[in-house]
Write a protein that holds these residues in place. Structure first.
Motif, PDB file in Angstrom:
ATOM      1  N   GLY A 121      30.012  16.635 -17.109  1.00 28.64           N
ATOM      2  CA  GLY A 121      28.807  16.734 -17.929  1.00 28.64           C
ATOM      3  C   GLY A 121      27.927  15.511 -17.892  1.00 28.64           C
ATOM      4  N   ARG A 122      28.320  14.486 -17.139  1.00 20.97           N
ATOM      5  CA  ARG A 122      27.555  13.241 -17.079  1.00 20.97           C
ATOM      6  C   ARG A 122      26.605  13.234 -15.878  1.00 20.97           C
ATOM      7  N   ALA A 144      22.983  11.624 -10.248  1.00 16.33           N
ATOM      8  CA  ALA A 144      21.645  11.018 -10.185  1.00 16.33           C
ATOM      9  C   ALA A 144      21.428  10.301  -8.858  1.00 16.33           C
ATOM     10  N   GLY A 145      22.436   9.557  -8.403  1.00 14.25           N
ATOM     11  CA  GLY A 145      22.321   8.825  -7.149  1.00 14.25           C
ATOM     12  C   GLY A 145      22.083   9.725  -5.962  1.00 14.25           C
ATOM     13  N   ALA A 170      17.940   7.823 -24.683  1.00 17.29           N
ATOM     14  CA  ALA A 170      19.381   8.070 -24.663  1.00 17.29           C
ATOM     15  C   ALA A 170      19.734   9.327 -25.452  1.00 17.29           C
ATOM     16  N   ALA A 171      19.065   9.517 -26.589  1.00 17.37           N
ATOM     17  CA  ALA A 171      19.329  10.700 -27.402  1.00 17.37           C
ATOM     18  C   ALA A 171      18.902  11.976 -26.679  1.00 17.37           C
ATOM     19  N   MET A 172      17.764  11.920 -25.970  1.00 14.45           N
ATOM     20  CA  MET A 172      17.279  13.091 -25.241  1.00 14.45           C
ATOM     21  C   MET A 172      18.205  13.437 -24.077  1.00 14.45           C
ATOM     22  N   ILE A 173      18.713  12.402 -23.407  1.00 18.44           N
ATOM     23  CA  ILE A 173      19.638  12.639 -22.296  1.00 18.44           C
ATOM     24  C   ILE A 173      20.953  13.222 -22.810  1.00 18.44           C
ATOM     25  N   GLY A 178      25.034  18.772 -20.724  1.00 18.72           N
ATOM     26  CA  GLY A 178      25.507  19.427 -19.514  1.00 18.72           C
ATOM     27  C   GLY A 178      24.478  20.255 -18.780  1.00 18.72           C
ATOM     28  N   ARG A 179      23.287  20.366 -19.341  1.00 17.48           N
ATOM     29  CA  ARG A 179      22.240  21.125 -18.659  1.00 17.48           C
ATOM     30  C   ARG A 179      21.500  20.216 -17.685  1.00 17.48           C
ATOM     31  N   PRO A 180      20.797  20.789 -16.685  1.00 23.94           N
ATOM     32  CA  PRO A 180      20.022  19.973 -15.742  1.00 23.94           C
ATOM     33  C   PRO A 180      19.004  19.103 -16.467  1.00 23.94           C
ATOM     34  N   LEU A 181      18.754  17.930 -15.900  1.00 27.47           N
ATOM     35  CA  LEU A 181      17.870  16.938 -16.498  1.00 27.47           C
ATOM     36  C   LEU A 181      16.761  16.619 -15.519  1.00 27.47           C
ATOM     37  N   ARG A 182      15.528  16.503 -16.023  1.00 30.60           N
ATOM     38  CA  ARG A 182      14.400  16.088 -15.177  1.00 30.60           C
ATOM     39  C   ARG A 182      13.890  14.743 -15.668  1.00 30.60           C
ATOM     40  N   LEU A 183      13.859  13.775 -14.759  1.00 29.83           N
ATOM     41  CA  LEU A 183      13.354  12.444 -15.081  1.00 29.83           C
ATOM     42  C   LEU A 183      12.044  12.184 -14.350  1.00 29.83           C
TER      43      LEU A 183
END
Length: 275
Positions: A121-122, A144-145, A170-173, A178-183
């Motif tokens: 989940g990280r 991420a890498g 940090a709170a938003m991440i 465990g869901r996909p993240l967009r940065l």
């Protein structure tokens, strides 16, 4: 593409999707008379060894009202190409100019990176700092890498929302759960790209292409000023639509939005320039 416009009648209200930006009378009276402390005195910070990028913008400042945003690259100042200048060189140049503040042309360089979490989940990275947030560590073989994030990159947006403070990001991440993240990321280092044999010849002319784009950007800004003049609301709407297109590359949405913004016969001149 957006402009940080000069002082002459251009520090009026700014309309945005989130509401109206306004400045108090005290703010106007407190504008610096020289560029000696540019850019901090006008509310923004720069970084980069060439090109230079805007790292943070103070709310309510002249930079904020003009529409500058973190992640913008400075491409020209008073019409002079500065795409290859480091931050110290750019600051030194700006401080010698007589126009207060100098007019600058910018273009957003925020890159959208989609990250799918690992089995635990990280996402495999940590962030530090405020305004802007920096990637402190990133596992090269982590989620991420593998998608291109690197230590030293700046995180400007999380799931499309601008972020300034470490705790908020940090709170938003963490809330992604465990869901996909967009940065939305600003990288000071140019990312290497894998080129096919058919693309290698094109890459050799990259410098000339960048110079051409910077020239076109400056010409477009001049045309906008010529056609729209003091129509600040129209300019703001146009730049917001172009920024959205730069991020999404949705030609249909751009074509649909432009006629609603550029409504007069004179405005129509800009459509060809956008193309």
């Amino acid at each position: 593409m957006r402009r940080f416009l000069s002082r002459k009648g251009r520090f009026s209200l700014r309309q945005s999707k989130s509401g109206t930006r306004s400045a108090s009378k005290d703010f106007y009276l407190g504008l610096p008379a020289t560029n000696q402390n540019w850019p901090e005195a006008f509310g923004f910070r720069l970084g980069g060894t060439g090109p230079s990028y805007i790292l943070s913008v103070v709310e309510g400042s002249s930079a904020y009202l003009a529409g500058l945003q973190p992640g913008d690259q400075v491409v020209d100042i008073e019409g002079q190409d500065v795409t290859n200048l480091s931050t110290p060189a750019l600051v030194a140049l700006a401080q010698t100019l007589k126009t207060v503040p100098p007019s600058i042309g910018v273009v957003s360089r925020i890159e959208q990176i989609d990250i799918t979490p690992g089995p635990d989940g990280r996402f495999g990275f940590t962030i530090i700092g405020d305004c802007p947030l920096m990637v402190e560590d990133c596992m090269p073989n982590g989620p991420a890498g593998r998608n291109g994030l690197k230590a030293g990159d700046y995180v400007m947006e999380v799931n499309g929302i601008p972020v300034k403070h470490h705790e908020t990001a940090a709170a938003m991440i963490k809330a992604a759960q465990g869901r996909p993240l967009r940065l939305g990321v600003l990288s000071m280092a140019r990312r290497p790209k894998r080129l096919s044999s058919s693309m290698r010849v094109l890459s050799q002319s990259g410098d000339s292409i960048r110079e051409s784009r910077a020239h076109k950007a400056m010409e477009f800004n001049k045309k906008v000023e010529e056609v729209l003049g003091e129509e600040l609301d129209v300019k703001e709407q146009l730049f917001e639509v172009l920024k959205q297109y730069a991020a999404e590359r949705d030609v249909d949405s751009l074509a649909e939005a432009l006629p609603d913004i550029l409504i007069t016969e004179e405005h129509q001149q800009l459509i060809d320039n956008v193309r």
